[in-house]
Design a protein around this motif. Structure first.
Motif, mmCIF file in Angstrom:
data_model
loop_
_atom_site.group_PDB
_atom_site.id
_atom_site.type_symbol
_atom_site.label_atom_id
_atom_site.label_comp_id
_atom_site.label_asym_id
_atom_site.label_seq_id
_atom_site.Cartn_x
_atom_site.Cartn_y
_atom_site.Cartn_z
ATOM 1 N N LEU A 115 -6.694 22.839 -46.524
ATOM 2 C CA LEU A 115 -6.798 24.002 -45.648
ATOM 3 C C LEU A 115 -6.527 23.619 -44.192
ATOM 4 C CD1 LEU A 115 -9.903 25.891 -47.105
ATOM 5 C CD2 LEU A 115 -7.536 26.694 -47.055
ATOM 6 N N ARG A 116 -7.074 22.500 -43.768
ATOM 7 C CA ARG A 116 -6.868 22.083 -42.381
ATOM 8 C C ARG A 116 -5.415 21.705 -42.111
ATOM 9 N NH1 ARG A 116 -12.349 18.405 -41.655
ATOM 10 N NH2 ARG A 116 -13.785 20.161 -41.256
ATOM 11 N N GLN A 117 -4.745 21.188 -43.117
ATOM 12 C CA GLN A 117 -3.347 20.817 -42.935
ATOM 13 C C GLN A 117 -2.418 22.024 -42.913
ATOM 14 O OE1 GLN A 117 -2.520 18.078 -46.077
ATOM 15 N NE2 GLN A 117 -3.731 16.393 -45.164
ATOM 16 N N THR A 118 -2.779 23.045 -43.679
ATOM 17 C CA THR A 118 -1.893 24.231 -43.780
ATOM 18 C C THR A 118 -2.303 25.356 -42.844
ATOM 19 O OG1 THR A 118 -3.276 25.091 -45.586
ATOM 20 C CG2 THR A 118 -1.393 23.718 -46.192
ATOM 21 N N GLY A 119 -3.340 25.189 -42.042
ATOM 22 C CA GLY A 119 -3.804 26.252 -41.159
ATOM 23 C C GLY A 119 -2.984 26.346 -39.888
ATOM 24 N N PRO A 120 -3.290 27.331 -39.014
ATOM 25 C CA PRO A 120 -2.552 27.530 -37.760
ATOM 26 C C PRO A 120 -2.614 26.315 -36.849
ATOM 27 C CG PRO A 120 -3.960 29.411 -38.240
ATOM 28 C CD PRO A 120 -4.334 28.336 -39.201
ATOM 29 N N GLY A 121 -3.653 25.602 -36.881
ATOM 30 C CA GLY A 121 -3.790 24.436 -36.016
ATOM 31 C C GLY A 121 -4.265 24.820 -34.631
ATOM 32 N N ASP A 122 -4.341 23.848 -33.745
ATOM 33 C CA ASP A 122 -4.831 24.065 -32.384
ATOM 34 C C ASP A 122 -3.757 24.619 -31.467
ATOM 35 O OD1 ASP A 122 -7.241 23.100 -33.198
ATOM 36 O OD2 ASP A 122 -6.818 21.025 -32.579
ATOM 37 N N SER A 123 -2.443 24.637 -31.914
ATOM 38 C CA SER A 123 -1.378 25.146 -31.046
ATOM 39 C C SER A 123 -1.504 26.636 -30.806
ATOM 40 C CB SER A 123 -0.008 24.831 -31.657
ATOM 41 O OG SER A 123 0.088 25.449 -32.954
ATOM 42 N N ARG A 124 -2.106 27.339 -31.698
ATOM 43 C CA ARG A 124 -2.343 28.780 -31.532
ATOM 44 C C ARG A 124 -3.665 28.970 -30.804
ATOM 45 N NH1 ARG A 124 0.600 32.431 -34.569
ATOM 46 N NH2 ARG A 124 2.035 31.491 -36.050
ATOM 47 N N ALA A 125 -3.567 29.533 -29.637
ATOM 48 C CA ALA A 125 -4.774 29.770 -28.845
ATOM 49 C C ALA A 125 -5.437 31.052 -29.325
ATOM 50 C CB ALA A 125 -4.437 29.877 -27.376
ATOM 51 N N ARG A 126 -6.727 31.089 -29.167
ATOM 52 C CA ARG A 126 -7.473 32.280 -29.552
ATOM 53 C C ARG A 126 -7.291 33.368 -28.479
ATOM 54 N NH1 ARG A 126 -11.222 31.596 -33.428
ATOM 55 N NH2 ARG A 126 -12.523 33.248 -32.514
ATOM 56 N N PRO A 127 -7.374 34.643 -28.846
ATOM 57 C CA PRO A 127 -7.199 35.725 -27.865
ATOM 58 C C PRO A 127 -8.171 35.614 -26.703
ATOM 59 C CG PRO A 127 -7.094 36.582 -30.099
ATOM 60 C CD PRO A 127 -7.487 35.173 -30.206
ATOM 61 N N GLU A 128 -9.409 35.207 -26.954
ATOM 62 C CA GLU A 128 -10.396 35.107 -25.890
ATOM 63 C C GLU A 128 -9.980 34.053 -24.865
ATOM 64 O OE1 GLU A 128 -10.956 35.016 -29.046
ATOM 65 O OE2 GLU A 128 -12.213 36.758 -29.528
ATOM 66 N N ALA A 129 -9.423 32.949 -25.360
ATOM 67 C CA ALA A 129 -8.987 31.895 -24.438
ATOM 68 C C ALA A 129 -7.795 32.358 -23.597
ATOM 69 C CB ALA A 129 -8.621 30.644 -25.238
ATOM 70 N N ILE A 130 -6.852 33.067 -24.240
ATOM 71 C CA ILE A 130 -5.688 33.578 -23.496
ATOM 72 C C ILE A 130 -6.144 34.586 -22.455
ATOM 73 C CG2 ILE A 130 -3.518 34.838 -23.699
ATOM 74 C CD1 ILE A 130 -3.249 33.696 -26.528
ATOM 75 N N GLN A 131 -7.099 35.436 -22.837
ATOM 76 C CA GLN A 131 -7.607 36.435 -21.903
ATOM 77 C C GLN A 131 -8.291 35.791 -20.715
ATOM 78 O OE1 GLN A 131 -7.081 39.813 -22.264
ATOM 79 N NE2 GLN A 131 -7.961 40.013 -20.211
ATOM 80 N N ARG A 132 -9.054 34.720 -20.927
ATOM 81 C CA ARG A 132 -9.720 34.043 -19.817
ATOM 82 C C ARG A 132 -8.702 33.390 -18.888
ATOM 83 N NH1 ARG A 132 -13.350 32.534 -23.916
ATOM 84 N NH2 ARG A 132 -12.303 30.487 -24.122
ATOM 85 N N GLU A 133 -7.685 32.805 -19.486
ATOM 86 C CA GLU A 133 -6.655 32.170 -18.639
ATOM 87 C C GLU A 133 -5.921 33.203 -17.787
ATOM 88 O OE1 GLU A 133 -2.780 29.164 -19.078
ATOM 89 O OE2 GLU A 133 -3.823 29.936 -20.873
ATOM 90 N N MET A 134 -5.617 34.375 -18.364
ATOM 91 C CA MET A 134 -4.939 35.434 -17.608
ATOM 92 C C MET A 134 -5.827 35.919 -16.468
ATOM 93 S SD MET A 134 -3.166 37.649 -20.658
ATOM 94 C CE MET A 134 -2.662 38.920 -19.493
ATOM 95 N N GLU A 135 -7.083 36.069 -16.729
ATOM 96 C CA GLU A 135 -7.992 36.528 -15.678
ATOM 97 C C GLU A 135 -8.074 35.519 -14.541
ATOM 98 O OE1 GLU A 135 -11.626 37.207 -17.697
ATOM 99 O OE2 GLU A 135 -10.996 39.106 -18.621
ATOM 100 N N GLN A 136 -8.076 34.255 -14.880
ATOM 101 C CA GLN A 136 -8.121 33.232 -13.830
ATOM 102 C C GLN A 136 -6.842 33.256 -12.968
ATOM 103 O OE1 GLN A 136 -8.794 29.581 -15.912
ATOM 104 N NE2 GLN A 136 -10.976 30.055 -16.386
ATOM 105 N N LEU A 137 -5.683 33.440 -13.629
ATOM 106 C CA LEU A 137 -4.417 33.495 -12.879
ATOM 107 C C LEU A 137 -4.350 34.746 -11.992
ATOM 108 C CD1 LEU A 137 -1.907 32.298 -15.638
ATOM 109 C CD2 LEU A 137 -2.702 31.014 -13.637
#
Length: 315
Positions: A115-137
């Motif tokens: 499962l860990r090998q076939t999953g999205p991995g860490d390259s896909r950011a979570r929506p909450e993380a993307i939202q926090r980064e946008m707010e900071q910018l």
């Protein structure tokens, strides 16, 4: 056969008194002396035989007591052996269950890794993380004075983040499903580890219990061995006493036969003497009786002659 050899019936009382020749009287005295010696020896042997019989009975009682002690120990040994075999069967079943649990653990671990090998991995950011980064910018854009080129680059990056946010929102359900699968796989792996650990602990406990049963069996076997050794020793001593008892009985029987033979000889000798005396007396009485009849006949003849006339005795 007992004959005479008792304190209240000495050899002389058995034989009685009869007139014997000097040679027979000497033989009689010699045999009476032998009978007294036999009588003393017989009493000694009977006392020894009685003592040996008491020892045989005592040894038999001691053997029976040892056998009675052996019975409950044998039962305890059989119970310990039965428990040992039962624990052995449970250990065999537990080993099978442990092997099956280890197989399930390996399968759960392999599933989690897959499962860990076939999953999205860490390259896909979570929506909450993307939202926090946008707010900071955006906050930086509004509160800071930056060059035009840098501001344009910031705006371009914000546009990219908005696209990533849209993609992340679209993949949220997929990501959450994947994460739930990973969580379930981790929980399954944890349960398999706990299951295997419990089976291993139970196996260790059973092995300790089996070792205790084995130690108990060894102790019971040692005690039974000691009892068996004691029983064999008692049996050996009893056999030796029985041998002495048999020897004493044979000696006693030989003496009694010898004594009976001597008494029989004395009785036969005296009966023969009585017969001789009786025959002699009978012959004497016969001679005396015959002489008396002859005298009576002579007297009768003399009386007849006297009646006929004067009797003249001529020469």
């Amino acid at each position: 056969m007992d004959i005479y050899l008792t304190p209240d019936r000495p050899a002389s009382a058995v034989t009685g008194r009869t007139h014997l020749s000097e040679e027979e009287e000497a033989l009689e005295r010699e045999e009476r002396e032998k009978l007294r010696h036999i009588d003393s020896k017989v009493h000694e042997l009977r006392s020894r035989r009685s003592t040996l019989l008491t020892q045989v009975h005592q040894l038999s009682d001691e053997q029976k007591a040892l056998y009675d002690q052996r019975a409950p120990k044998r039962q305890s040994l059989e119970a310990a052996h039965s428990e040992h075999r039962s624990i052995g069967r449970r250990l065999s079943e537990l080993r099978s269950a442990r092997d099956a649990a280890r197989t399930r653990l390996d399968e759960a671990l392999a599933n989690l890794r897959l499962l860990r090998q076939t999953g999205p991995g860490d390259s896909r950011a979570r929506p909450e993380a993307i939202q926090r980064e946008m707010e900071q910018l955006e906050l930086k854009q509004q509160t800071s004075v930056i060059p035009i080129a840098e501001e344009n680059a910031l705006i371009t990056h914000l546009r990219q983040l908005r696209k990533q946010l849209e993609e992340a929102n679209r993949d949220r359900a997929k990501v959450e499903g994947y994460e739930q699968k990973v969580k379930d796989a981790e929980e399954a792996l944890k349960l398999r580890r706990v299951e295997l650990s419990q089976l291993v602990a139970e196996g260790e406990k059973l092995r300790v219990e089996r070792d205790n049963r084995m130690a108990s069996m060894r102790a019971h076997l040692a005690e039974e061995g000691q009892l068996m050794a004691a029983m064999r020793e008692k049996s050996k001593v009893r056999s030796e006493v029985m041998a002495r008892l048999d020897q004493t009985s044979r000696e006693l029987n030989d003496l009694e036969r010898e004594g009976n033979s001597l008494v029989a000889n004395q009785r036969s000798r005296r009966q023969e003497a009585r017969k001789v005396i009786t025959d002699y007396n009978r012959s004497v009485r016969s001679v005396v009786a015959g002489q008396s009849a002859y005298d009576r006949a002579a007297e009768e003849q003399l009386e007849q002659l006297l009646k006929r006339g004067r009797v003249t005795l001529g020469g």
